[in-house]
Design a protein around this motif. Structure first.
Motif, mmCIF file in Angstrom:
data_model
loop_
_atom_site.group_PDB
_atom_site.id
_atom_site.type_symbol
_atom_site.label_atom_id
_atom_site.label_comp_id
_atom_site.label_asym_id
_atom_site.label_seq_id
_atom_site.Cartn_x
_atom_site.Cartn_y
_atom_site.Cartn_z
ATOM 1 N N GLY A 244 -2.156 -4.224 -0.316
ATOM 2 C CA GLY A 244 -1.839 -5.644 -0.213
ATOM 3 C C GLY A 244 -2.877 -6.505 -0.916
ATOM 4 O O GLY A 244 -4.076 -6.206 -0.876
ATOM 5 N N GLU A 245 -2.405 -7.579 -1.528
ATOM 6 C CA GLU A 245 -3.309 -8.419 -2.331
ATOM 7 C C GLU A 245 -4.368 -9.123 -1.476
ATOM 8 O O GLU A 245 -5.406 -9.523 -1.973
ATOM 9 C CB GLU A 245 -2.518 -9.447 -3.134
ATOM 10 N N TYR A 246 -4.103 -9.302 -0.164
ATOM 11 C CA TYR A 246 -5.059 -9.994 0.704
ATOM 12 C C TYR A 246 -6.047 -9.046 1.379
ATOM 13 O O TYR A 246 -6.815 -9.470 2.227
ATOM 14 C CB TYR A 246 -4.324 -10.823 1.760
ATOM 15 N N ASP A 247 -6.000 -7.766 1.052
ATOM 16 C CA ASP A 247 -6.915 -6.804 1.665
ATOM 17 C C ASP A 247 -8.276 -6.897 0.975
ATOM 18 O O ASP A 247 -8.418 -6.481 -0.169
ATOM 19 C CB ASP A 247 -6.343 -5.385 1.552
ATOM 20 N N PHE A 248 -9.262 -7.454 1.682
ATOM 21 C CA PHE A 248 -10.598 -7.508 1.079
ATOM 22 C C PHE A 248 -11.477 -6.369 1.583
ATOM 23 O O PHE A 248 -12.639 -6.263 1.207
ATOM 24 C CB PHE A 248 -11.269 -8.870 1.323
ATOM 25 N N SER A 249 -10.913 -5.488 2.433
ATOM 26 C CA SER A 249 -11.654 -4.302 2.877
ATOM 27 C C SER A 249 -11.440 -3.186 1.862
ATOM 28 O O SER A 249 -12.362 -2.757 1.173
ATOM 29 C CB SER A 249 -11.170 -3.897 4.266
ATOM 30 N N CYS A 250 -10.191 -2.708 1.764
ATOM 31 C CA CYS A 250 -9.818 -1.842 0.639
ATOM 32 C C CYS A 250 -9.136 -2.749 -0.364
ATOM 33 O O CYS A 250 -7.962 -3.091 -0.210
ATOM 34 C CB CYS A 250 -8.867 -0.732 1.099
ATOM 35 N N THR A 251 -9.853 -3.171 -1.366
ATOM 36 C CA THR A 251 -9.328 -4.196 -2.271
ATOM 37 C C THR A 251 -8.346 -3.589 -3.276
ATOM 38 O O THR A 251 -8.361 -2.374 -3.527
ATOM 39 C CB THR A 251 -10.469 -4.858 -3.061
ATOM 40 N N PRO A 252 -7.498 -4.428 -3.857
ATOM 41 C CA PRO A 252 -6.637 -3.927 -4.944
ATOM 42 C C PRO A 252 -7.443 -3.230 -6.047
ATOM 43 O O PRO A 252 -7.004 -2.218 -6.593
ATOM 44 C CB PRO A 252 -5.954 -5.203 -5.455
ATOM 45 N N GLU A 253 -8.653 -3.745 -6.315
ATOM 46 C CA GLU A 253 -9.486 -3.113 -7.349
ATOM 47 C C GLU A 253 -9.905 -1.702 -6.919
ATOM 48 O O GLU A 253 -9.940 -0.786 -7.744
ATOM 49 C CB GLU A 253 -10.726 -3.972 -7.624
ATOM 50 N N ASP A 254 -10.211 -1.522 -5.630
ATOM 51 C CA ASP A 254 -10.576 -0.185 -5.130
ATOM 52 C C ASP A 254 -9.409 0.790 -5.336
ATOM 53 O O ASP A 254 -9.596 1.941 -5.740
ATOM 54 C CB ASP A 254 -10.901 -0.232 -3.622
ATOM 55 N N THR A 255 -8.214 0.320 -5.021
ATOM 56 C CA THR A 255 -7.038 1.187 -5.135
ATOM 57 C C THR A 255 -6.717 1.503 -6.590
ATOM 58 O O THR A 255 -6.426 2.661 -6.932
ATOM 59 C CB THR A 255 -5.831 0.495 -4.454
ATOM 60 N N LEU A 256 -6.776 0.477 -7.450
ATOM 61 C CA LEU A 256 -6.458 0.707 -8.865
ATOM 62 C C LEU A 256 -7.485 1.635 -9.512
ATOM 63 O O LEU A 256 -7.135 2.494 -10.334
ATOM 64 C CB LEU A 256 -6.382 -0.636 -9.603
ATOM 65 N N GLY B 200 -1.515 -7.937 3.546
ATOM 66 C CA GLY B 200 -2.926 -7.618 3.731
ATOM 67 C C GLY B 200 -3.122 -6.136 4.012
ATOM 68 O O GLY B 200 -2.459 -5.281 3.397
ATOM 69 N N HIS B 201 -3.980 -5.850 4.985
ATOM 70 C CA HIS B 201 -4.445 -4.483 5.250
ATOM 71 C C HIS B 201 -3.496 -3.689 6.151
ATOM 72 O O HIS B 201 -3.684 -2.496 6.335
ATOM 73 C CB HIS B 201 -5.825 -4.593 5.917
ATOM 74 N N PHE B 202 -2.474 -4.361 6.718
ATOM 75 C CA PHE B 202 -1.584 -3.705 7.684
ATOM 76 C C PHE B 202 -0.119 -3.916 7.279
ATOM 77 O O PHE B 202 0.670 -4.491 8.050
ATOM 78 C CB PHE B 202 -1.824 -4.271 9.091
ATOM 79 N N PRO B 203 0.277 -3.514 6.096
ATOM 80 C CA PRO B 203 1.580 -3.941 5.559
ATOM 81 C C PRO B 203 2.758 -3.567 6.440
ATOM 82 O O PRO B 203 3.688 -4.365 6.597
ATOM 83 C CB PRO B 203 1.645 -3.226 4.202
ATOM 84 N N MET B 204 2.741 -2.363 7.026
ATOM 85 C CA MET B 204 3.911 -1.887 7.773
ATOM 86 C C MET B 204 4.147 -2.644 9.063
ATOM 87 O O MET B 204 5.259 -2.667 9.572
ATOM 88 C CB MET B 204 3.798 -0.382 8.056
ATOM 89 N N CYS B 205 3.101 -3.297 9.580
ATOM 90 C CA CYS B 205 3.284 -3.995 10.861
ATOM 91 C C CYS B 205 2.982 -5.490 10.791
ATOM 92 O O CYS B 205 3.435 -6.235 11.651
ATOM 93 C CB CYS B 205 2.461 -3.334 11.963
ATOM 94 N N GLU B 206 2.261 -5.960 9.776
ATOM 95 C CA GLU B 206 1.967 -7.403 9.741
ATOM 96 C C GLU B 206 3.133 -8.191 9.159
ATOM 97 O O GLU B 206 3.291 -9.380 9.460
ATOM 98 C CB GLU B 206 0.684 -7.683 8.959
ATOM 99 N N ASP B 207 3.925 -7.569 8.303
ATOM 100 C CA ASP B 207 5.098 -8.244 7.739
ATOM 101 C C ASP B 207 6.102 -7.168 7.326
ATOM 102 O O ASP B 207 6.227 -6.829 6.140
ATOM 103 C CB ASP B 207 4.704 -9.124 6.546
ATOM 104 N N PRO B 208 6.818 -6.609 8.297
ATOM 105 C CA PRO B 208 7.699 -5.461 8.019
ATOM 106 C C PRO B 208 8.747 -5.741 6.939
ATOM 107 O O PRO B 208 9.050 -4.855 6.134
ATOM 108 C CB PRO B 208 8.374 -5.198 9.372
ATOM 109 N N ALA B 209 9.272 -6.957 6.895
ATOM 110 C CA ALA B 209 10.316 -7.258 5.906
ATOM 111 C C ALA B 209 9.742 -7.228 4.487
ATOM 112 O O ALA B 209 10.368 -6.707 3.558
ATOM 113 C CB ALA B 209 10.944 -8.618 6.210
ATOM 114 N N GLN B 210 8.563 -7.789 4.342
ATOM 115 C CA GLN B 210 7.937 -7.803 3.014
ATOM 116 C C GLN B 210 7.566 -6.375 2.592
ATOM 117 O O GLN B 210 7.767 -5.986 1.437
ATOM 118 C CB GLN B 210 6.691 -8.712 3.053
#
Lengths: 291, 122
Positions: free
Chosen positions: A235-247, A265-275
């Motif tokens: 997720g783009e709002y994850d500043f713990s595991c950042t998009p740069e870390d993943t890429l 953010g850091h919890f995609p499956m539960c913070e916004d299931p539809a997205q």
């Protein structure tokens, strides 16, 4: 059966059912709780540090997913409704790469899962890299949500377990910033509830794995994605595991696919299931060879 | 009057009118320093209410902890939908746009309260 009973009672039961089983891990008996729904390719879901498998309830109840996948989400020992092993009161919990890997494989073997797809988030997104590397022949694919081979720490974990600070409250307050600001309030606070109710020192013990015993930068390049495909989604709002870390991690793994998810953010499956659904459905289709 | 005095007073009024916020901060009694660039204010918290806002980083006034944020980051943080990296105090710290110092136990023990105070009304 369950659906019929629910209808008789006038209650709508969810598709997911929960079961308990006792599994031996590194010589110790562990009573493990898991939830499952669906049929087809086993999809084993690993929750984040300091939380539990409730995070995957939306996938477990998504008919479009469970039509082709048997979704299995279990609580790690010490988490949720799984118990800590006997004698826990005499030790500090510290998760390691070996213990985490052995736990995941013990659950897969207990349930006789064939070529399961393993999807983990955060520390679960880290261990799937080691699983792909050392157990890839036994797996169908791995999906790392908010996963990378390493990331920079952003707070002192000593704050998480001490008598003069409430462990649940500080854990939730720290990770609250990892939820995207536009995620629905209902799901933001449900996600944080997992942290608010964690056992003492458990989040800190998980972070022992995450911070101390899982720097995989020197080995992820050895993953064979022909044997075990690797999907990384952050997720783009994850500043713990950042998009740069993943890429950066994906760039080191020949054949790995990386996706940066907008509005999450850091919890995609539960913070916004539809997205999250918009991003995970195409990946699951791809894994089963539909695209 | 400094650039951020007005916004801090409006945050204070909103916090003090928010019964749930005041309740969450009911054990908080302290001064902390909020520096936005060279614009420094002492915030006096009394049982969860923002009792006083005093301008002046040059004053020899004690504070329990201090939060320093660059003016650009503060402006981004206060947007209704902040961009990634500017949506959270610790995110801004990781970016090097904010810094926390001092005796931070009170901050950490009441972290939800202080994070919601800074973001209140955005």
């Amino acid at each position: 059966m369950a659906a019929k009973l629910g209808a008789e009672l006038g209650v709508e039961f969810e598709a997911a059912i929960g079961r308990y089983m006792t599994v031996e891990i590194q010589g110790r008996a562990n009573r493990i709780y898991f939830e499952t729904a669906g049929q087809g390719i086993p999809l084993v879901c690993l929750h984040t540090a300091g939380a539990d498998a409730t995070q995957y309830r939306h996938l477990l109840n998504d008919a479009e997913i469970t039509r082709n996948y048997q979704v299995i989400a279990f609580d790690l020992p010490w988490h949720g409704k799984s118990l800590p092993p006997v004698g826990y009161h005499l030790e500090d919990y510290n998760l390691t790469t070996d213990l985490y890997l052995d736990t995941v494989m013990a659950v897969c073997q207990a349930l006789k899962l064939e070529q399961p797809v393993i999807m983990g988030c955060s520390m679960g997104g880290r261990i799937v890299l080691q699983l792909a590397l050392s157990r890839g022949a036994e797996l169908g694919a791995v999906i790392g949500l908010e996963g990378a081979d390493h990331q920079e720490p952003w707070y002192d974990t000593e704050w998480l377990h001490r008598p003069d600070v409430h462990g649940g409250e500080i854990s939730a307050a720290l990770v609250s910033g990892l939820v995207a600001p536009q995620s629905p309030d209902e799901f933001r606070w449900e996600t944080l509830w997992g942290y608010l109710q964690g056992g003492p020192g458990v989040f800190k013990g998980d972070l022992h794995f995450y911070r101390v015993d899982s720097d995989y930068r020197d080995r992820v390049g050895d993953i064979d994605t022909n044997q075990c495909p690797v999907y990384l989604m952050t997720g783009e709002y994850d500043f713990s595991c950042t998009p740069e870390d993943t890429l950066r991690t994906a760039a080191r793994i020949d054949g790995a696919q990386a996706t940066i998810m907008e509005g999450l953010g850091h919890f995609p499956m539960c913070e916004d299931p539809a997205q999250f659904r918009r991003y995970i459905l195409p990946v699951l289709d791809q894994i089963r060879g539909k695209t | 009057m400094a650039p951020n005095t007005d916004i801090l007073h409006s945050i204070a009024a909103a916090v003090n009118n928010d019964a749930a916020m005041v309740h969450r901060g009911r054990y908080v009694d302290l001064n902390f320093l909020l520096s936005i660039g060279s614009d420094s204010h002492f915030l006096t918290i009394s049982q969860g209410r923002i009792a006083a806002i005093t301008l002046g980083g040059g004053l020899m006034r004690p504070w329990r902890f201090a939060i320093h944020i660059t003016p650009e980051a503060w402006k981004k943080f206060r947007q209704p939908l902040p961009r990634p990296g500017y949506h959270d105090l610790f995110a801004m710290c990781k970016l090097g746009e904010a810094r926390i110092e001092g005796e931070i136990h009170a901050l950490m023990a009441n972290l939800r309260y202080f994070k919601e105070l800074l973001a209140h009304g955005r």
